[in-house]
Design a protein around this motif. Structure first.
Motif, mmCIF file in Angstrom:
data_model
loop_
_atom_site.group_PDB
_atom_site.id
_atom_site.type_symbol
_atom_site.label_atom_id
_atom_site.label_comp_id
_atom_site.label_asym_id
_atom_site.label_seq_id
_atom_site.Cartn_x
_atom_site.Cartn_y
_atom_site.Cartn_z
ATOM 1 N N ASN A 1 28.355 44.170 37.741
ATOM 2 C CA ASN A 1 28.807 45.417 38.307
ATOM 3 C C ASN A 1 30.242 45.258 38.665
ATOM 4 O O ASN A 1 30.378 44.651 39.963
ATOM 5 C CB ASN A 1 27.713 46.106 39.065
ATOM 6 C CG ASN A 1 28.347 47.621 39.543
ATOM 7 O OD1 ASN A 1 29.426 47.806 39.563
ATOM 8 N ND2 ASN A 1 27.250 48.650 39.364
ATOM 9 N N TRP A 2 31.078 45.876 38.131
ATOM 10 C CA TRP A 2 32.725 45.543 38.656
ATOM 11 C C TRP A 2 33.047 46.291 39.891
ATOM 12 O O TRP A 2 33.972 46.249 40.623
ATOM 13 C CB TRP A 2 33.711 45.985 37.432
ATOM 14 C CG TRP A 2 33.309 47.323 36.887
ATOM 15 C CD1 TRP A 2 33.610 48.509 37.212
ATOM 16 C CD2 TRP A 2 32.533 47.503 35.816
ATOM 17 N NE1 TRP A 2 33.054 49.324 36.301
ATOM 18 C CE2 TRP A 2 32.486 48.748 35.348
ATOM 19 C CE3 TRP A 2 31.704 46.447 34.746
ATOM 20 C CZ2 TRP A 2 31.689 49.436 34.323
ATOM 21 C CZ3 TRP A 2 30.894 47.171 33.580
ATOM 22 C CH2 TRP A 2 30.935 48.501 33.267
ATOM 23 N N LEU A 3 32.146 47.463 40.059
ATOM 24 C CA LEU A 3 32.408 48.177 41.417
ATOM 25 C C LEU A 3 31.914 47.666 42.680
ATOM 26 O O LEU A 3 32.375 48.044 43.593
ATOM 27 C CB LEU A 3 31.707 49.660 41.300
ATOM 28 C CG LEU A 3 32.446 50.460 40.125
ATOM 29 C CD1 LEU A 3 31.521 51.812 39.827
ATOM 30 C CD2 LEU A 3 33.952 50.894 40.184
ATOM 31 N N ASN A 4 31.003 46.955 42.520
ATOM 32 C CA ASN A 4 30.595 46.243 43.998
ATOM 33 C C ASN A 4 30.553 44.584 44.010
ATOM 34 O O ASN A 4 30.188 44.035 44.820
ATOM 35 C CB ASN A 4 28.932 46.673 44.292
ATOM 36 C CG ASN A 4 27.899 46.093 43.241
ATOM 37 O OD1 ASN A 4 28.300 45.249 42.502
ATOM 38 N ND2 ASN A 4 26.803 46.735 43.286
ATOM 39 N N SER A 5 31.114 44.040 42.817
ATOM 40 C CA SER A 5 31.593 42.578 42.975
ATOM 41 C C SER A 5 32.701 42.403 43.542
ATOM 42 O O SER A 5 33.676 43.425 43.680
ATOM 43 C CB SER A 5 31.199 42.090 41.690
ATOM 44 O OG SER A 5 30.096 42.134 40.703
ATOM 45 N N TYR A 6 33.042 41.341 44.066
ATOM 46 C CA TYR A 6 34.260 40.912 44.600
ATOM 47 C C TYR A 6 34.628 39.438 44.609
ATOM 48 O O TYR A 6 33.560 38.571 44.159
ATOM 49 C CB TYR A 6 34.272 41.454 46.287
ATOM 50 C CG TYR A 6 33.249 40.811 47.060
ATOM 51 C CD1 TYR A 6 33.283 39.478 47.593
ATOM 52 C CD2 TYR A 6 32.071 41.511 47.490
ATOM 53 C CE1 TYR A 6 32.431 39.091 48.501
ATOM 54 C CE2 TYR A 6 31.077 41.096 48.266
ATOM 55 C CZ TYR A 6 31.321 39.758 48.910
ATOM 56 O OH TYR A 6 30.214 39.032 49.569
ATOM 57 N N SER A 7 35.737 38.977 44.842
ATOM 58 C CA SER A 7 36.055 37.551 44.963
ATOM 59 C C SER A 7 37.331 37.591 46.135
ATOM 60 O O SER A 7 38.212 38.315 46.050
ATOM 61 C CB SER A 7 36.868 37.134 43.675
ATOM 62 O OG SER A 7 37.305 35.780 44.063
ATOM 63 N N LEU A 8 36.943 36.660 47.231
ATOM 64 C CA LEU A 8 37.857 36.604 48.242
ATOM 65 C C LEU A 8 38.690 35.366 47.817
ATOM 66 O O LEU A 8 39.548 35.044 48.753
ATOM 67 C CB LEU A 8 36.984 36.481 49.377
ATOM 68 C CG LEU A 8 36.035 37.259 49.909
ATOM 69 C CD1 LEU A 8 35.506 37.073 51.336
ATOM 70 C CD2 LEU A 8 36.901 38.607 50.127
ATOM 71 N N TYR A 9 38.854 34.919 46.684
ATOM 72 C CA TYR A 9 39.756 33.930 46.244
ATOM 73 C C TYR A 9 40.982 34.361 45.691
ATOM 74 O O TYR A 9 41.958 33.536 45.331
ATOM 75 C CB TYR A 9 39.171 32.822 45.278
ATOM 76 C CG TYR A 9 38.028 31.947 46.020
ATOM 77 C CD1 TYR A 9 38.510 31.030 47.030
ATOM 78 C CD2 TYR A 9 36.777 32.085 45.532
ATOM 79 C CE1 TYR A 9 37.383 30.270 47.499
ATOM 80 C CE2 TYR A 9 35.770 31.354 46.220
ATOM 81 C CZ TYR A 9 36.143 30.314 47.450
ATOM 82 O OH TYR A 9 35.344 29.756 47.917
ATOM 83 N N LEU A 10 41.253 35.719 45.371
ATOM 84 C CA LEU A 10 42.333 36.222 44.516
ATOM 85 C C LEU A 10 43.625 35.921 45.279
ATOM 86 O O LEU A 10 44.650 35.288 44.595
ATOM 87 C CB LEU A 10 42.357 37.881 44.502
ATOM 88 C CG LEU A 10 41.049 38.442 43.628
ATOM 89 C CD1 LEU A 10 40.999 39.754 44.027
ATOM 90 C CD2 LEU A 10 41.318 37.923 42.271
ATOM 91 N N ASP A 11 43.833 35.862 46.533
ATOM 92 C CA ASP A 11 45.247 35.557 47.147
ATOM 93 C C ASP A 11 45.471 34.082 46.939
ATOM 94 O O ASP A 11 46.625 33.664 46.674
ATOM 95 C CB ASP A 11 45.014 35.916 48.635
ATOM 96 C CG ASP A 11 44.926 37.484 48.800
ATOM 97 O OD1 ASP A 11 45.414 38.030 48.006
ATOM 98 O OD2 ASP A 11 44.712 37.985 49.980
ATOM 99 N N SER A 12 44.546 33.145 47.255
ATOM 100 C CA SER A 12 44.683 31.826 47.118
ATOM 101 C C SER A 12 45.021 31.328 45.684
ATOM 102 O O SER A 12 45.718 30.409 45.383
ATOM 103 C CB SER A 12 43.678 31.096 47.772
ATOM 104 O OG SER A 12 42.629 31.218 47.129
#
Length: 589
Positions: A429-440
């Motif tokens: 589900n693209w609405l409740n998934s996330y990645s905290l590595y985007l900036d790095s």
């Protein structure tokens, strides 16, 4: 030293007379010499977790301590191996006693008879420290096994010869700083509950390219990162983990089947020898270690299997390799913790799980990372990437295992049963998934594919806008929306169906190169951009809705790998021509 059993409660055995034993020591229990591990000590009484079936064991049986913690054997022969939770080789056990594991069977993890061709790279007289490479063994066509000085040892090599050796043969000698000479072998052991040392840990800055479009483009994970795949029954956790194990651009995969059904492990065993690794051209098993501790195997060994797998992964990391640890599933591992905690009569926490559940989960994921390896060679870096499936009962993400995991991992791929029932796979589900590595990871993407992250952000914005527009559409219908909003819905449908959906059973679509992902998403967004410009100039939305090139874009993910660049360039030219024709009022067809 030996003691006597005073109580047996399933996998928990209580023994007394073990005053000189230590917590975490491995013991042998009863006449069958069952393998166990001491969990707690109270005076001379020990609580022992037994890793085999305890049927027939009773009070008065002997308990003999080995004086050493639960350890794994590390050396040539692990790749292509299939082990249980405490690193017993299942293939050798089957050949020895048949298809059912008998209690008390004791087969070494590494083959003691097979000879390996060792080529020395260090020389006599070299001063070495723990982690330095002594030589290499071509274990499989894809992996060069590096024989290293064990951690915490340093000295001068006094003897080292190339040749054909077993894992127990002496390949050389090392003179320690205190003058003692110790033999060097190709095998070393390491306690599973202790992380292997390294020089320092780096922030992860390189993406793990999995070939799965929704992962690599929308929610990427870094090499050395951590991720969780939670989801209800039937939403595709195992298939998703299989895809990551098959196609990720890592050197080694350690797949831990922890408490899952036996037929799922059978699928892995049947598929991996036949599937060809797109990165090397050899079967995937040539770079894989399997830990199979299925739901019908002893529950205590399930608890140990996670640590066995991550220790093997750290060993290959120390050689300078990138390793992926796939754990399926950490919920079953947590259930094993809960069962042992209950038998130990510990104070239960939420939903009966032990109070230390969160810290144990953290101990597992914290052993992941990108590190500078031990040794005088400062250029050697390796990584362990940990991906764990979570199977919350009823898909309830508020339960303790899911919540403890989400507090630790940096990537959350939330599977949705509604998407799975709609045959949208991967059902992330693209609405409740996330990645905290985007900036790095952004510098890497911008260097390789300028505009990649901007396209990713634009696609996410369109998908989120679609979710809010769907509320209006359900009330008054799509035709009541303005032309730009209708275009948003059409573009979001293209992103969902033509980009995010992926078929694991179609060879061309099961693995999608990052460049292809970039070009395909860019084409969909270019179609949206040019269409918006046409609408702004007065072109009716009806003329843009059924452009022939949209059907071509829908089939673009099935274009063979050696043709997609030329085909995509032609489609982009067709797109511009057809929109220009629509703006001029020409015939759509």
């Amino acid at each position: 030293m030996s003691g006597k059993v005073v109580k047996v409660a399933g996998p928990l055995v209580v023994a007394e007379g073990l005053s000189d034993a230590n917590v975490s020591d491995v013991v042998r229990v009863g006449p069958q010499r069952l393998i166990g591990e001491i969990l707690n000590m109270t005076g001379d009484k020990a609580d022992i977790q037994v890793y085999e079936e305890t049927g027939g064991l009773g009070p008065g049986a002997d308990v003999i301590t080995t004086g050493a913690p639960l350890s794994v054997e590390l050396g040539p022969g692990m790749l292509e191996g299939i082990y249980d939770g405490i690193q017993r080789p299942l293939t050798e056990i089957r050949d020895l006693i048949g298809h059912s594991i008998a209690t008390g069977v004791d087969v070494p993890a590494l083959n003691r008879k097979k000879k390996w061709e060792f080529t020395a790279t260090a020389k006599v007289g070299d001063k070495v420290v723990g982690g330095d490479v002594l030589g290499t063994v071509p274990e499989t066509p894809t992996v060069l096994h590096k024989i290293m000085v064990p951690p915490k040892m340093k000295g001068t090599i006094t003897k080292l010869e190339s040749g054909s050796y077993t894992v127990l043969d002496t390949i050389g000698t090392l003179k320690l700083d205190n003058g003692e000479e110790v033999p060097l072998k190709m095998m070393q052991s390491w306690p599973v509950r202790v992380g292997r040392p390294y020089k320092r840990k780096f922030p992860p800055v390189t993406p793990l390219q999995s070939g799965q479009r929704i992962v690599d483009t929308l929610f990427p994970i870094a090499k050395g990162g951590t991720a969780a795949i939670p989801g209800p029954f039937g939403s595709g956790k195992t298939v998703m983990q299989h895809a990551l194990a098959k196609w990720s651009d890592v050197d080694i995969v350690v797949y831990i089947g922890c408490g899952e059904r036996g037929n799922e492990m059978t699928d892995v065993l049947n598929e991996f020898p036949e599937l060809v690794d797109p990165h090397t051209g050899y079967p995937l098993m040539k770079r894989t270690v399997l830990i199979a501790n299925t739901s019908d195997m002893p529950v205590a060994a399930r608890e140990a299997s996670i640590y066995t797998g991550i220790t093997i992964a750290e060993y290959f990391r120390d050689m300078g390799y990138h390793v992926a640890v796939i754990a399926d599933s950490t919920s079953r591992w947590a259930e094993a913790l809960r069962e042992m905690s209950g038998r130990l009569e510990e104070m239960p926490g939420e939903e009966g799980y032990p109070a230390y559940l969160a810290s144990r989960i953290a101990q597992f994921y914290e052993r992941a990372g990108m590190v500078e390896c031990l040794g005088s060679d400062t250029e050697r870096t390796g990584s362990v990437t940990a991906v764990g499936a979570v199977s919350p009962p009823g898909g309830d993400l508020s339960e303790p295992v899911s919540q403890a995991t989400m507090r630790i991992v940096k990537v959350f791929w939330g599977l949705d049963s509604a998407l799975a029932y709609a045959r949208h796979f991967p059902a992330i589900n693209w609405l409740n998934s996330y990645s905290l590595y985007l900036d790095s990871l952004k510098p890497w993407y911008e260097e390789k594919f300028p505009g990649f992250m901007a396209n990713r952000d634009k696609a996410m914005a369109i998908l989120q806008e679609e979710a809010s527009l769907n509320e209006i559409v359900r009330l008054v219908g799509a035709d009541s929306l303005a032309a730009p909003e209708q275009l948003t819905l059409a573009t979001a449908k293209m992103i969902r169906e033509d980009f995010l959906q992926q078929n694991s059973f179609v060879d061309i679509d099961s693995y999608s190169e990052t460049e292809r992902q970039f070009m395909l998403l860019g084409m969909i967004l270019d179609c949206d951009k040019l269409s918006r410009e046409a609408i702004a100039q007065g072109t009716p939305i009806e003329k843009l809705r059924n452009l022939p090139v949209k059907a071509q874009i829908g089939r673009a993910k099935s274009v063979p790998a050696d043709q997609y660049k030329a085909v995509y360039t032609q489609m982009w030219n067709d797109l511009k021509a057809q929109i220009e024709q629509a703006k001029q009022g020409g015939d759509d067809e």
